[in-house]
Design a protein around this motif. Structure first.
Motif, short mmCIF file in Angstrom:
data_model
loop_
_atom_site.label_atom_id
_atom_site.label_comp_id
_atom_site.label_asym_id
_atom_site.label_seq_id
_atom_site.Cartn_x
_atom_site.Cartn_y
_atom_site.Cartn_z
N LEU A 197 0.74 -1.22 -0.01
CA LEU A 197 -0.06 -0.10 0.09
C LEU A 197 0.72 1.31 0.06
N ASN A 198 2.01 1.02 0.32
CA ASN A 198 2.83 2.26 0.31
C ASN A 198 4.12 1.68 -0.09
N LYS A 199 4.91 2.24 -1.10
CA LYS A 199 6.09 1.61 -1.71
C LYS A 199 7.38 2.43 -1.38
N ASP A 200 7.10 3.55 -0.54
CA ASP A 200 8.05 4.65 -0.25
C ASP A 200 9.15 3.99 0.96
N ARG A 201 10.14 3.27 0.36
CA ARG A 201 10.98 2.68 1.30
C ARG A 201 12.06 3.60 2.05
N ALA A 202 12.15 4.41 1.55
CA ALA A 202 12.95 5.69 2.38
C ALA A 202 12.29 6.04 3.43
N ALA A 203 10.74 6.52 3.30
CA ALA A 203 10.03 7.09 4.25
C ALA A 203 9.77 5.86 5.40
N LEU A 204 9.69 4.78 4.94
CA LEU A 204 9.53 3.58 5.97
C LEU A 204 10.67 3.51 6.87
N ASP A 205 11.82 3.62 6.10
CA ASP A 205 13.04 3.35 7.17
C ASP A 205 13.43 4.40 7.73
N ASP A 206 12.95 5.73 7.26
CA ASP A 206 13.03 7.06 8.24
C ASP A 206 12.17 6.99 9.51
N LEU A 207 11.14 6.33 9.39
CA LEU A 207 10.24 6.05 10.40
C LEU A 207 10.62 5.34 11.45
N LEU A 208 11.16 3.89 10.92
CA LEU A 208 11.50 2.89 11.64
C LEU A 208 12.61 3.28 12.64
N ASN A 209 13.62 3.95 11.87
CA ASN A 209 14.97 4.62 12.60
C ASN A 209 14.50 5.53 13.69
N ARG A 210 13.57 6.42 13.32
CA ARG A 210 13.19 7.43 14.39
C ARG A 210 12.58 6.52 15.68
N ALA A 211 11.86 5.58 15.34
CA ALA A 211 10.97 4.94 16.35
C ALA A 211 11.84 4.04 17.19
N ALA A 212 13.23 3.85 16.82
CA ALA A 212 14.23 2.96 17.27
C ALA A 212 15.08 3.83 18.20
N ASP A 213 14.91 5.09 18.23
CA ASP A 213 16.07 6.00 18.74
C ASP A 213 16.51 5.46 20.06
N GLN A 214 15.62 5.11 20.81
CA GLN A 214 16.10 4.78 22.48
C GLN A 214 16.94 3.56 22.26
N PHE A 215 16.47 2.59 21.50
CA PHE A 215 17.05 1.43 21.62
C PHE A 215 18.58 1.22 20.90
N THR A 216 18.59 2.19 19.70
CA THR A 216 19.67 2.12 18.90
C THR A 216 20.71 2.99 19.68
N GLY A 217 20.23 3.94 20.67
CA GLY A 217 21.10 4.86 21.34
C GLY A 217 21.48 3.95 22.63
N GLY A 218 21.23 2.72 22.69
CA GLY A 218 21.74 1.98 23.84
C GLY A 218 21.13 1.89 24.90
N ALA A 219 19.78 2.41 24.97
CA ALA A 219 18.83 2.15 26.10
C ALA A 219 18.32 0.78 26.11
N LEU A 220 18.30 -0.03 27.35
CA LEU A 220 17.73 -1.12 27.31
C LEU A 220 16.01 -1.14 27.71
N PHE A 221 15.61 -0.07 28.40
CA PHE A 221 14.43 0.41 28.79
C PHE A 221 13.88 1.69 28.11
N ALA A 222 12.71 1.60 27.69
CA ALA A 222 12.32 2.93 27.02
C ALA A 222 11.63 3.85 27.93
N ASP A 223 11.93 5.14 28.10
CA ASP A 223 11.23 6.18 28.80
C ASP A 223 10.00 6.64 28.07
N ASP A 224 8.75 6.31 28.47
CA ASP A 224 7.72 6.58 27.73
C ASP A 224 7.43 8.11 28.05
N SER A 225 7.95 8.83 28.54
CA SER A 225 7.84 10.27 28.45
C SER A 225 9.09 11.23 28.75
#
Length: 628
Positions: A197-225
């Protein structure tokens, strides 16, 4: 054995398991522990789902003018129709059927999409719409739901599946939502991409990267606020959502980055687990939701053995325990969960308008988890498992954040007859009951849901009118190496009820040590002022699930004995440098008497007035809670 007889025997064993859980028996099951056949549990759950999903469908006479009530419950709350879309799609996939009580399921879902969009559906409603479409297969040319939609209806459905409704891709921010909604956005985008339904891979990866920021930044637990330190059940759910999205879209780099978090979070979840299948006992968890978490986590771990904190057979026992609680909570006459039963508390966003939505969430989550978990049990040849959930003793501290600034974490204890989790975290507002550093889960102790209330955390009213509390993380946290105690220090306090994450320096230091030995929990606190300070009022409560209190005098010492169901908790102030007045409060149906899993009928109230503190002269007090 005849099936009916076996089912009857199983229900007797369920009750036996309930009694075992209520007495906090934590022994690892032996070889002679009662067992249940996997096939029997599978059939019980399928029979329940068939009966209840059918009851809800039958009560919907038309979708041209969507009913305001289904099975007597309002349907006008947030996510209501979108949640039902997911339930219908998941049921269709599990039961391999496209009709329910002569209703065409794909056709119903298509009409509900228009209803949800007209209601401005966002976030969970969108994810559930995506999951409903996914239930009919990844190839849209053979997807019964998609093929049954007109061109206009497809446009409507596509609009509903746009994560841009709550995620701003330009600023990479969520629109007025907690951090866990990045997981929701990631899953929607991943499903959209997988379905073509959406073929824009760049936009998808951009969102996934942003969503994973806390974990890719080394956090084991996510601060929800961020950056306030709101760590609760959403951290686990958030990591699972991102992992699912990364798997669906082939992001091996994100899978690798999130894996350490999942490994650690699953270990913590297993340590937090109660014998009745309850997980996180603090934070914004409704009682029922935490049991649903156990079903979904067990299913996730069934599919991902690399993250398992325990063998699959023990996860099956946890799954069964959580299912048993939910099944008992379900009202067969109303076809609803007992969300608003006497003594049950709910966060403010769970309104009467969302009663139906909460029940259909339950149905959808059970369906999704059950299909996944049964496949795992079959794959690994688990034909039966113990009805008793064997949980080993634990006593340790888990840091959520231990860098510069405020510290956050949780002290976890499960030993003999006592079990509790004492979190140092931040709630939606300063000193919110569900997030206070108190022994959540301790037998007989329970906090009223979402109240600014001093639950084993003193509130101090100062002369300038402010009321402060040592809560919402701590300036220092010093756990004992053997896990039997933890000491925390507060120099910066919170003004109760104020904005989360804001602290003040009242020239007052609190040093608090919690420890346990046997069945007794000790709380020792000292207060030190850096200038002359007067506390107008010092007060703290011990909200209790027990319904009877008796005050005893033993060798000149006062003991307040709270009892219920053959369990007793003794409360004693063993030392205090200031006089403390103790009284009781019977809550009735007051909001202060509503807990996450039932009523909190009695509160002990400890109060002092006009306490004077001078520099260089600290004052202290100690209180103990004992179970027998």
């Amino acid at each position: 054995m005849h099936k009916a007889c076996f089912v009857a025997r199983s229900m007797g064993l369920i009750l036996g398991g309930i009694l075992c859980a209520s007495s906090f028996s934590l022994a690892v099951p032996g070889n002679d522990a009662p067992q249940i056949q996997t096939s029997v549990l599978d059939q019980q759950i399928r029979d329940f789902l068939q009966k209840e999903v059918t009851a809800h469908v039958v009560d919907i006479k038309t979708l041209e003018h969507p009913p305001e009530r289904v099975v007597g419950a309002l349907t006008t709350g947030e996510f209501s129709w979108g949640t039902f879309m997911r339930t219908l799609g998941a049921y269709s996939e599990l039961m391999d059927t496209k009709t329910i009580a002569d209703h065409d399921v794909p056709q119903m879902i298509g009409k509900i999409a228009q209803i949800e969009l007209s209601h401005g559906g966002k976030t969970w409603a969108q994810l559930y719409a995506a999951m409903a479409l996914q239930s009919f297969g990844p190839d849209l040319s053979h997807n019964a739901l998609w093929q049954g939609l007109s061109s206009e209806e497809r446009k409507t459905y596509l609009a509903l599946l746009d994560p841009g409704r709550f995620y701003d891709s330009k600023s990479h921010t969520l629109i007025h939502l907690p951090e866990n909604y990045f997981g929701v956005a990631a899953r929607i985008a991943a499903i959209d991409y997988k379905l073509g339904l959406n073929k824009d891979r760049a936009a998808l990866d951009d969102l996934l990267n942003r969503a994973a920021d806390q974990f890719t930044g080394g956090a084991l637990f996510a601060d929800d606020s961020l950056p306030t330190g709101r760590y609760d059940r959403y951290s686990n759910e958030y990591a699972r959502a991102l992992y699912d999205a990364a798997e669906l879209t082939g992001r091996a780099d994100l899978l690798k980055a999130i894996a350490p978090s999942l490994k650690q979070q699953m270990r913590l979840w297993w340590d937090l687990l109660s014998p009745d299948g309850y997980g996180y006992s603090w934070g914004r968890s409704l009682g029922a939701i935490s049991y649903m978490d156990t079903l979904e986590i067990a299913a996730f771990l069934g599919e991902h053995p690399e993250f398992r904190p325990a063998p699959l057979t023990q996860l099956a026992s946890a799954y069964f325990a959580a299912w048993s609680w939910l099944r008992r909570d379900f009202n067969d006459q109303t076809h609803l969960l007992s969300i608003f039963a006497f003594g049950r508390g709910d966060y403010g966003y769970i309104t009467r308008e969302r009663e139906w939505q909460q029940t259909t969430t339950f149905l959808g989550k059970v369906i999704g988890a059950h299909e996944m978990f049964m496949k795992a049990l079959e794959k690994e040849g688990v034909k039966s498992f113990s009805l008793e959930l064997g949980l080993a003793d634990v006593a340790h501290f888990e840091y959520f954040r231990n860098g510069p600034g405020r510290k956050f974490g949780v002290w976890v204890v499960r030993r003999g007859r006592i079990q509790f989790e004492l979190p140092f975290v931040t709630g939606p507002r300063a000193a919110t009951s569900d997030y206070e550093p108190a022994p959540h889960g301790f037998p007989g102790f329970a906090v009223p849901v979402e109240k600014i209330y001093p639950c084993l955390v003193p509130f101090l009213e100062l002369e300038d009118g402010r009321t402060i509390a040592a809560a919402d993380g701590a300036d220092e946290i010093k756990p004992a190496a053997d896990g039997t105690s933890v000491t925390a220090v507060w120099k910066r306090w919170v003004v109760v009820g104020s904005k989360a994450g804001e602290t003040v320096d009242p020239d007052l230091l609190s040093e608090l040590t919690w420890s346990f030995d046997g069945n007794t929990l000790h709380r020792v606190e000292s207060l030190s002022a850096s200038k002359p300070l007067k506390i107008r009022r010092f007060w703290m409560t011990i909200p209790s699930r027990y319904n009877h209190v008796e005050t005893l005098g033993l060798s000149g010492a006062r003991i307040d004995q709270l009892t219920s169901n053959e369990m007793t908790m003794d409360v004693q102030v063993t030392h205090s440098d200031w006089p403390i007045h103790i009284s009781t409060y019977a809550t009735g149906d007051d909001p202060l008497g509503r807990g996450d899993r039932g009523a909190i009928p009695l509160h002990l109230i400890l109060e002092s007035k006009n306490i004077s503190l001078q520099p260089g002269a600290s004052k202290s007090w100690e209180i103990t809670l004992s179970i027998h």
